[in-house]
Design an enzyme around this catalytic site. Sequence first.
Site, PDB file in Angstrom:
ATOM      1  N   ARG A  69       8.091  24.134 -18.837  1.00 40.95           N
ATOM      2  CA  ARG A  69       6.639  24.027 -18.977  1.00 40.95           C
ATOM      3  C   ARG A  69       5.904  23.643 -17.562  1.00 40.95           C
ATOM      4  O   ARG A  69       6.722  23.041 -16.532  1.00 40.95           O
ATOM      5  CB  ARG A  69       6.203  22.647 -19.766  1.00 40.95           C
ATOM      6  CG  ARG A  69       6.140  22.988 -21.509  1.00 40.95           C
ATOM      7  CD  ARG A  69       5.642  21.706 -21.898  1.00 40.95           C
ATOM      8  NE  ARG A  69       6.512  20.486 -21.814  1.00 40.95           N
ATOM      9  CZ  ARG A  69       6.382  19.534 -21.078  1.00 40.95           C
ATOM     10  NH1 ARG A  69       5.444  19.498 -20.455  1.00 40.95           N
ATOM     11  NH2 ARG A  69       7.401  18.760 -21.094  1.00 40.95           N
ATOM     12  N   HIS A 226       3.833  13.075 -30.226  1.00 40.20           N
ATOM     13  CA  HIS A 226       4.959  13.687 -29.727  1.00 40.20           C
ATOM     14  C   HIS A 226       6.119  13.067 -30.433  1.00 40.20           C
ATOM     15  O   HIS A 226       6.811  12.220 -29.452  1.00 40.20           O
ATOM     16  CB  HIS A 226       4.970  13.658 -28.072  1.00 40.20           C
ATOM     17  CG  HIS A 226       6.128  14.600 -27.460  1.00 40.20           C
ATOM     18  ND1 HIS A 226       6.531  14.334 -26.259  1.00 40.20           N
ATOM     19  CD2 HIS A 226       6.694  15.694 -27.873  1.00 40.20           C
ATOM     20  CE1 HIS A 226       7.411  15.217 -25.896  1.00 40.20           C
ATOM     21  NE2 HIS A 226       7.783  15.873 -27.000  1.00 40.20           N
ATOM     22  N   SER A 248       9.915  14.373 -23.232  1.00 35.06           N
ATOM     23  CA  SER A 248      10.672  15.557 -23.154  1.00 35.06           C
ATOM     24  C   SER A 248      12.087  15.284 -22.547  1.00 35.06           C
ATOM     25  O   SER A 248      12.331  14.694 -21.690  1.00 35.06           O
ATOM     26  CB  SER A 248      10.013  16.575 -22.321  1.00 35.06           C
ATOM     27  OG  SER A 248       8.581  16.837 -22.919  1.00 35.06           O
ATOM     28  N   ALA A 249      12.893  15.681 -23.600  1.00 38.77           N
ATOM     29  CA  ALA A 249      14.533  15.738 -23.067  1.00 38.77           C
ATOM     30  C   ALA A 249      15.028  14.404 -23.036  1.00 38.77           C
ATOM     31  O   ALA A 249      15.848  13.801 -21.937  1.00 38.77           O
ATOM     32  CB  ALA A 249      14.736  16.590 -21.898  1.00 38.77           C
ATOM     33  N   GLY A 251      15.601  12.372 -26.130  1.00 36.32           N
ATOM     34  CA  GLY A 251      16.516  12.089 -27.284  1.00 36.32           C
ATOM     35  C   GLY A 251      15.839  12.165 -28.632  1.00 36.32           C
ATOM     36  O   GLY A 251      16.463  11.662 -29.571  1.00 36.32           O
ATOM     37  N   LYS A 252      14.829  12.927 -28.585  1.00 35.56           N
ATOM     38  CA  LYS A 252      14.071  13.054 -30.026  1.00 35.56           C
ATOM     39  C   LYS A 252      15.012  13.710 -31.219  1.00 35.56           C
ATOM     40  O   LYS A 252      15.123  13.396 -32.196  1.00 35.56           O
ATOM     41  CB  LYS A 252      12.660  13.451 -30.005  1.00 35.56           C
ATOM     42  CG  LYS A 252      11.752  12.686 -29.204  1.00 35.56           C
ATOM     43  CD  LYS A 252      10.355  13.255 -29.140  1.00 35.56           C
ATOM     44  CE  LYS A 252      10.189  14.688 -28.505  1.00 35.56           C
ATOM     45  NZ  LYS A 252      10.572  14.402 -27.189  1.00 35.56           N
ATOM     46  N   THR A 253      15.391  14.979 -30.594  1.00 36.49           N
ATOM     47  CA  THR A 253      16.144  15.733 -31.480  1.00 36.49           C
ATOM     48  C   THR A 253      17.409  14.956 -31.981  1.00 36.49           C
ATOM     49  O   THR A 253      17.790  15.212 -33.114  1.00 36.49           O
ATOM     50  CB  THR A 253      16.492  17.070 -30.806  1.00 36.49           C
ATOM     51  OG1 THR A 253      15.239  17.791 -30.554  1.00 36.49           O
ATOM     52  CG2 THR A 253      17.341  17.970 -31.694  1.00 36.49           C
ATOM     53  N   ASN A 254      18.070  14.378 -30.937  1.00 36.22           N
ATOM     54  CA  ASN A 254      19.327  13.747 -31.274  1.00 36.22           C
ATOM     55  C   ASN A 254      19.419  12.516 -32.453  1.00 36.22           C
ATOM     56  O   ASN A 254      19.778  12.529 -33.244  1.00 36.22           O
ATOM     57  CB  ASN A 254      20.018  13.248 -30.185  1.00 36.22           C
ATOM     58  CG  ASN A 254      20.620  14.610 -29.219  1.00 36.22           C
ATOM     59  OD1 ASN A 254      21.945  14.526 -29.630  1.00 36.22           O
ATOM     60  ND2 ASN A 254      19.968  14.948 -28.459  1.00 36.22           N
ATOM     61  N   ARG A 398      13.465   6.824 -20.647  1.00 35.54           N
ATOM     62  CA  ARG A 398      14.637   6.829 -20.184  1.00 35.54           C
ATOM     63  C   ARG A 398      14.576   6.083 -18.875  1.00 35.54           C
ATOM     64  O   ARG A 398      13.810   6.367 -17.795  1.00 35.54           O
ATOM     65  CB  ARG A 398      14.950   8.520 -19.509  1.00 35.54           C
ATOM     66  CG  ARG A 398      16.197   9.032 -19.023  1.00 35.54           C
ATOM     67  CD  ARG A 398      16.035  10.366 -18.553  1.00 35.54           C
ATOM     68  NE  ARG A 398      16.344  11.370 -19.881  1.00 35.54           N
ATOM     69  CZ  ARG A 398      17.657  11.636 -20.203  1.00 35.54           C
ATOM     70  NH1 ARG A 398      18.610  11.366 -19.393  1.00 35.54           N
ATOM     71  NH2 ARG A 398      17.629  12.739 -21.197  1.00 35.54           N
TER      72      ARG A 398
HETATM   73  P1  GTP Z   1      12.283  17.890 -26.046  1.00 35.65           P
HETATM   74  O1  GTP Z   1      12.721  18.799 -26.937  1.00 35.65           O
HETATM   75  O2  GTP Z   1      12.128  18.065 -24.511  1.00 35.65           O
HETATM   76  O3  GTP Z   1      11.071  17.155 -26.485  1.00 35.65           O
HETATM   77  O4  GTP Z   1      13.561  16.647 -25.862  1.00 35.65           O
HETATM   78  P2  GTP Z   1      14.109  15.905 -27.005  1.00 35.65           P
HETATM   79  O5  GTP Z   1      13.354  14.159 -26.821  1.00 35.65           O
HETATM   80  O6  GTP Z   1      14.124  16.378 -28.255  1.00 35.65           O
HETATM   81  O7  GTP Z   1      15.412  15.291 -26.507  1.00 35.65           O
HETATM   82  P3  GTP Z   1      17.152  16.027 -26.921  1.00 35.65           P
HETATM   83  O8  GTP Z   1      17.432  14.906 -28.111  1.00 35.65           O
HETATM   84  O9  GTP Z   1      17.086  17.213 -26.853  1.00 35.65           O
HETATM   85  O10 GTP Z   1      17.932  15.166 -25.735  1.00 35.65           O
HETATM   86  C1  GTP Z   1      17.709  15.439 -24.518  1.00 35.65           C
HETATM   87  C2  GTP Z   1      19.037  14.920 -23.694  1.00 35.65           C
HETATM   88  O11 GTP Z   1      19.261  13.731 -23.750  1.00 35.65           O
HETATM   89  C3  GTP Z   1      20.268  15.821 -24.239  1.00 35.65           C
HETATM   90  O12 GTP Z   1      21.152  16.340 -22.909  1.00 35.65           O
HETATM   91  C4  GTP Z   1      21.012  14.814 -25.090  1.00 35.65           C
HETATM   92  O13 GTP Z   1      22.232  15.079 -25.009  1.00 35.65           O
HETATM   93  C5  GTP Z   1      20.477  13.485 -24.283  1.00 35.65           C
HETATM   94  N1  GTP Z   1      20.442  12.431 -25.306  1.00 35.65           N
HETATM   95  C6  GTP Z   1      19.960  12.150 -26.370  1.00 35.65           C
HETATM   96  N2  GTP Z   1      20.143  11.142 -27.041  1.00 35.65           N
HETATM   97  C7  GTP Z   1      20.983  10.281 -26.051  1.00 35.65           C
HETATM   98  C8  GTP Z   1      21.626   8.887 -26.256  1.00 35.65           C
HETATM   99  O14 GTP Z   1      21.382   8.389 -26.891  1.00 35.65           O
HETATM  100  N3  GTP Z   1      21.957   8.600 -25.084  1.00 35.65           N
HETATM  101  C9  GTP Z   1      22.448   9.583 -23.831  1.00 35.65           C
HETATM  102  N4  GTP Z   1      22.948   9.067 -23.072  1.00 35.65           N
HETATM  103  N5  GTP Z   1      22.068  10.845 -23.957  1.00 35.65           N
HETATM  104  C10 GTP Z   1      21.171  11.194 -24.881  1.00 35.65           C
HETATM  105  C1  SPV Z   2       9.001  19.545 -24.481  1.00 31.48           C
HETATM  106  O1  SPV Z   2       9.100  19.647 -23.339  1.00 31.48           O
HETATM  107  O2  SPV Z   2       8.567  18.296 -25.058  1.00 31.48           O
HETATM  108  C2  SPV Z   2       9.504  20.442 -25.443  1.00 31.48           C
HETATM  109  C3  SPV Z   2       9.939  21.844 -24.796  1.00 31.48           C
HETATM  110  O3  SPV Z   2       9.660  20.087 -26.533  1.00 31.48           O
HETATM  111  S1  SPV Z   2       8.539  22.947 -25.033  1.00 31.48           S
HETATM  112  O4  SPV Z   2       8.326  23.494 -26.081  1.00 31.48           O
HETATM  113  O5  SPV Z   2       8.636  23.644 -23.576  1.00 31.48           O
HETATM  114  O6  SPV Z   2       7.339  21.866 -24.654  1.00 31.48           O
HETATM  115 MN    MN Z   3       9.242  17.908 -26.991  1.00 31.63          MN
END
Ligand code: GTP
Ligand code: SPV
Ligand code: MN
Length: 587
Positions: A69, A226, A248-249, A251-254, A398
């Site tokens: 983005r 979000h 973003s990135a 930890g939501k998906t995890n 984070r």
């Molecule tokens: P967007 O799709 O960008 O909105 O990201 P998100 O919030 O869904 O993040 P996602 O779960 O994809 O995690 C992003 C990164 O953080 C990945 O590389 C994961 O491996 C790392 N991560 C997720 N949960 C944890 C955690 O509990 N501990 C640590 N150390 N890393 C984590």
């Molecule tokens: C984010 O950046 O929060 C995402 C990926 O979920 S994107 O669809 O590029 O916004």
């Molecule tokens: Mn997102």
Amino acid sequence: MTSNVELAAWVEEVVQLTKPEAVHWCSGSEEENSSLINLMENSGDLIKLNEETHPNCYLHRSDPKDVARVEHLTFVCTKNELDAGPNNNWLEPSAGHMKIDKLFNGCMEGRTMYVIPYLMGPYGSPYARAGVEVTDSPYVVVNMRIMARIGLRALEHIEKGNGFVKGMHSLGDLDPDKRLIMHFPEELSIKSIGSGYGGNALLGKKCHALRIASSQARSEGWLAEHMLVLGMESPTGETKYVAAAFPSACGKTNLAMLVPPKGYEGWKIWTVGDDIAWMHLGPDGQLWAINPEAGFFGVAPGTSLKTNPNCMNTLGKNAIYTNVAVTKDMQPWWEGIDGDKPDSLVDWQARPHDLELNGPAAHPNSRFTVSAEQCPSFSPKGNSPAGVPISAIIFGGRRATVSPLVYEAFDWNHGVFTGAAMASETTAAAAGATGQVRRDPMAMKPFCGYNFADYWQHWLSFSQKSNNLPKVFHVNWFRKNENGEFIWPGFGENMRVLEWILGRCAGHSDALETPIGFVPRPEAINFDGLELTRETISALLNIDPEIWANELCEIETYFETYSEKLPESLRLQLERVKSSFAKESVA
Ligand code: GTP
Ligand code: SPV
Ligand code: MN
């Protein structure tokens, strides 16, 4: 092509401006999808992956300058600048249209324009909303088909007279200097040109479901956030739902796909959504959440059977991978995936992988697109028209320092303060420097379609409308030690924190009152089997008054940028936290 006069007229207007060679109305069918994939295989836009190990999976390599983005090129265009607020780039709508229409002029010459009717939210849900995206990118069509409910049923919904958001997208010539993502919340429209990537191009996602929807939600009395949504089923079979906002990135998906660790036999986590939640007050005064999306556009690096088995078991088939690396036998690969690093890898830019010369094999913001229904933990309520009732809202960021593992806000208004005061280190999900702490209220900094001061006021207003609101918490999985290592194992082990949160909601987990909220006593969280030292546990739960004094100063400075629009209640919350630290230091 449609009986909806407004839609037909708008599509014709876009045709006049962009001058495509052909116009294709998307039905969303399997055949249509196959023929688009065929087209992209021939053009090199998609590369077939190993059919045996990854059936029906494809790799897409985006332009190397188009990988995330672009917040500095993203605008909210409202008549009054104050309505967009200091949290957004702003242009007056007619100036915005003029600027971007120049780029759209003739941009689809020689290309096919695809018209994608889509629905955000489950079929039959009173909360679902429609949109139509026109695009010259077949990659956008096949991704939107996974991420949203596209095609004939969505068109029917629009033709019944339901309103729709108009989204105009073109790859343009992918020149970063001619890239713009504009939102016109007062017109319910979006215009995006010059990028084919994720949130810039799949307009149903961040552009519609957050920026436009947040603005609609404000005027209609609901919330577009979000947030992931998950259900926690206890061994007794009772399921409680929580929504969590992490940037973003972060930890939501995890978290949404968490697998309970050893010691949590009988517990089960159900995934409702991993990125966006639309929440409405029910007649019972609870917030009910739906996931407007139908798929996951998730971060690949770091995803493995060890960190996120449910995710690995979701994305092995019918997935599109963007900017990952590939092995010799055409399997997708990224940093952090299971197994040893193969000797020969082709990196995300199709070069032989050379870490020293070219950096990581997969781009740090490389992603997979996959249907939510393929997820082993997909909630039986994932398509429920009414959504799910939310017991707890969790904010998180984070932060290497400052924020403890978890704490609970005193009440709703203090929870709104906690969300508004959030900060997090920047990640590769957006272009620009990573690892820099910035304020990211409710994880919505890049996504709130109006002035944050009004947004916080909107959040605060819920305390007058209900006395059955969720409890509010803050978590931080990313505390580091002096060597820069994470001190919390995270991932599945986050279950232990969720358990404390559920306990608080039920009124039985133990906590200590501190100036920033209720923090668990060390014995109140189950750390069994983690082999954390007493020092680590105390570092995880520690609130350092000196560091917090600095943090509160930064929050104050940030709040001041909203000047007189800042809700009085947030100012009072800040004063209360400050004075309670002051009292503590005297005591
Ligand atoms: P967007 O799709 O960008 O909105 O990201 P998100 O919030 O869904 O993040 P996602 O779960 O994809 O995690 C992003 C990164 O953080 C990945 O590389 C994961 O491996 C790392 N991560 C997720 N949960 C944890 C955690 O509990 N501990 C640590 N150390 N890393 C984590
Ligand atoms: C984010 O950046 O929060 C995402 C990926 O979920 S994107 O669809 O590029 O916004
Ligand atoms: Mn997102």
